[in-house]
Design an enzyme around this catalytic site. Structure first.
Site, mmCIF file in Angstrom:
data_model
loop_
_atom_site.group_PDB
_atom_site.id
_atom_site.type_symbol
_atom_site.label_atom_id
_atom_site.label_comp_id
_atom_site.label_asym_id
_atom_site.label_seq_id
_atom_site.Cartn_x
_atom_site.Cartn_y
_atom_site.Cartn_z
ATOM 1 N N CYS A 380 35.265 102.076 24.900
ATOM 2 C CA CYS A 380 35.874 100.829 25.372
ATOM 3 C C CYS A 380 35.986 100.832 26.893
ATOM 4 O O CYS A 380 34.973 100.742 27.582
ATOM 5 C CB CYS A 380 37.192 100.586 24.648
ATOM 6 N N HIS A 506 36.005 101.058 19.163
ATOM 7 C CA HIS A 506 36.820 102.259 18.954
ATOM 8 C C HIS A 506 36.379 102.972 17.673
ATOM 9 O O HIS A 506 37.010 102.801 16.624
ATOM 10 C CB HIS A 506 38.298 101.885 18.883
ATOM 11 N N GLU A 508 36.749 105.965 16.885
ATOM 12 C CA GLU A 508 37.739 106.945 16.413
ATOM 13 C C GLU A 508 38.573 106.402 15.259
ATOM 14 O O GLU A 508 39.083 107.172 14.436
ATOM 15 C CB GLU A 508 38.648 107.383 17.570
HETATM 16 N N1 GLN Z 1 40.905 96.914 29.410
HETATM 17 C C1 GLN Z 1 39.601 96.789 28.833
HETATM 18 C C2 GLN Z 1 39.408 95.434 28.189
HETATM 19 O O1 GLN Z 1 40.379 94.760 27.900
HETATM 20 C C3 GLN Z 1 39.344 97.884 27.813
HETATM 21 C C4 GLN Z 1 40.230 97.813 26.620
HETATM 22 C C5 GLN Z 1 40.232 99.078 25.811
HETATM 23 O O2 GLN Z 1 39.791 100.111 26.273
HETATM 24 N N2 GLN Z 1 40.733 99.012 24.609
HETATM 25 O O3 GLN Z 1 38.300 95.020 27.961
#
Ligand code: GLN
Length: 538
Positions: A380, A506, A508
């Site tokens: 992310c 994600h 994970e």
């Molecule tokens: N802050 C980034 C976004 O909103 C990444 C978010 C995250 O890592 N969950 O796109």
């Protein structure tokens, strides 16, 4: 109608109610029952979406996009079932729905009260979450005696009336502290918390006692007598070297037999726990170790990256290596020599996060890994910073950082999409929950997954900016995964690199102890190779 196991906690928090709930779930599922788990959080937030990871640890996201308490992650890992929005309730959720109904006039002018309106809403949600199951396990967050928990305790008390006493088990997780000066285990705090439960009409059937010292029969008898449970229902739980041993220990203590007996369910077939035994053995006794640098911004909070940490261990279990996770504060890399700090690492993982703090350190870590052919896995925000680093240092795209942009984007190569720009005043919209993704043939991702079509969970606002896609690809960045429904870049790779993979999602959240997430599996495999090559050279 489903049968119910209600889990409450006494004396102190953090006794491992979530792990107990997950373990009971595992044991019942292994007996062939259809089970699920519901988490009740008595706080006023409607969901965990707005909660700070420093205070509350990771936010766990389900396939249907619910932002929930991290215990749902334990449940998914333990019972290997996909949970949804209906597996998580909070006081905020209950009150907003009751108040909405009141405003609509659904209560026909009646006085709206905690009992019965709030307690009915709670029970209806419990019944809905249990529909189609043999057993629903319900964990009530917090500790008995908390003001916020009272409507929930009243609701679960009433559930025995509603579902029938024979269909409900109350299991109380409590602490038996050891007093060093007296060299004795003490039962009084447990007696008090059981009294508190009985005062509101709940008579616990089973006491799960967390203790640092072995309890003898005399101690169990004493607890049984004072707390009004049979001695066999006093279950001892010592601190375990790994949470994955808890189902095995609880089974040895006879907890699953007891639950089945109270629920009037047959308990003649032994559960096959050989896969859990194998997980524990591989976790405890691997021949080698890989060191992984976790370059994050919430590293002081032990639960902020809970699922990432678990998924790394799952990868280690699969490849028979101990994963030694070393937290590196991203901001520290902004101040000092990145290579010096990171040179110990056999692999570098940059996890998700929000806001601008620490991103330059993540970019420095990505640069170090790219230039030195160290395995790198970005998740992310981590993936976004890998893209920014590549744009800046390989493509030499030094676009000015526009003032109008949210500072967290750092470089326009990661941006808010047009439809979100319009909602910026409301904080933008997040892409939440499961999205399908197509993988490019021959990439490391495709090899790891063993398929070209995957579904992964998201929680972010910003996206890869397609306006830069061609320039980045021409410079060697491989677009390894694209969202099937919309033209969104989901995975980037560098084909020549040992393992340089960044995913917008994600992964994970979907990893399991017996089935590591494919990218965590691939990352640990590459890191192990790197570790062995280094050892050979040394
Ligand atoms: N802050 C980034 C976004 O909103 C990444 C978010 C995250 O890592 N969950 O796109």
């Amino acid at each position: 109608m489903s049968k119910y196991v209600f889990i409450t906690g006494g004396v102190v928090s953090s006794l491992g109610k979530g792990i107990t709930a997950g373990s009971i779930g595992t044991l019942l599922k292994k007996r062939g029952l259809k089970v699920s788990i519901l988490k009740i959080d008595p706080y006023l937030n409607v969901d965990a979406g707005t909660m700070n990871p420093f205070q509350h640890g990771e936010v766990f996201v389900t396939d249907d996009g619910a932002e929930t308490d991290l215990d749902l992650g334990h449940y998914e890992r333990f019972i290997d079932e996909t949970l949804s929005e209906k597996n998580s309730i909070t006081t905020g959720k209950i009150y907003s729905s009751v108040i909405q109904k009141e405003r609509r006039g659904d209560y026909l002018g009646g006085t709206v009260q905690v009992i019965p309106h709030i307690t009915n809403d709670i029970q209806e949600r419990i019944i809905r979450a249990g529909s189609g199951l043999d057993v629903l396990i319900v964990e009530i967050g917090g500790t008995v005696g908390d003001i916020e928990g009272q409507p929930f305790l009243e609701a679960i008390r009433q559930m025995a009336v509603r579902a029938g006493r024979e269909n409900v088990v109350y299991c109380h997780v409590t602490l038996i502290p050891y007093l060093e000066a007296a060299k004795e285990l003490k039962t009084k705090p447990t007696q008090h918390s059981v009294q508190e439960l009985r005062r509101i009409g709940i008579l616990p059937n089973i006491l799960v006692c967390r203790t640092s010292h072995a309890m003898d029969i005399g101690m169990k008898n004493k607890i049984a007598l004072f707390c009004d449970v049979p001695q066999e229902a006093v279950i001892e739980v010592r601190d375990e070297p790994t949470i994955y041993n808890v189902p095995i220990s609880l089974h040895k203590e006879g907890l699953d037999d007891l639950v089945l007996k109270y629920l009037g369910l047959p308990c003649d077939n032994e559960p096959d726990l050989s896969d859990w035994a194998k997980v524990v053995d591989r976790y405890m006794n691997p021949p080698e170790e890989v060191k992984i640098a976790l370059v994050g911004k919430y590293v002081q909070h032990k639960d902020a990256y809970l699922s990432v940490v678990e998924a790394l261990h799952h990868g280690g279990i699969a490849h028979n290596v101990r994963v030694n996770i070393v937290s590196v504060e991203a901001e520290d890399l902004e101040r000092s020599n990145t290579a010096e700090i990171l040179k110990f690492a056999d692999g570098i993982l940059i996890p998700g996060g929000f806001g601008e703090r620490g991103v330059e350190g993540m970019i420095a870590a990505a640069k170090y890994a790219r230039e030195n052919n160290v395995p790198l896995f970005g998740i992310c925000l981590g993936m976004q910073m890998m893209v920014v680093e590549f744009a800046r240092n390989v493509c030499k795209l030094h676009e000015a950082h526009s003032k109008e942009m949210n500072p967290a984007t750092i470089h326009p190569v990661i941006h808010l999409m047009e439809e979100q720009e319009n909602l910026k005043d409301l904080g933008g919209t997040m892409r939440l929950g499961a999205y399908p993704c197509d993988l490019a043939y021959g990439t490391k991702s495709a090899q790891s997954y063993g398929t070209l079509h995957i579904t992964e969970r998201h929680r972010h606002r910003y996206e890869f900016n397609n306006a830069y896609r061609e320039r980045l690809e021409n410079a060697g960045l491989k677009i390894a995964g694209v969202c099937t429904e919309r033209d969104l870049v989901e995975i980037v790779e560098l084909p020549e690199h040992i393992w340089y993979v960044g995913g917008q999602f994600h992964g994970e959240l979907k990893s399991r102890p017996t089935r590591p997430h494919p990218l965590f599996d691939g990352f640990i495999k590459a890191s192990s190779e790197y570790m062995r090559n280094r050892a050979k050279e040394a």
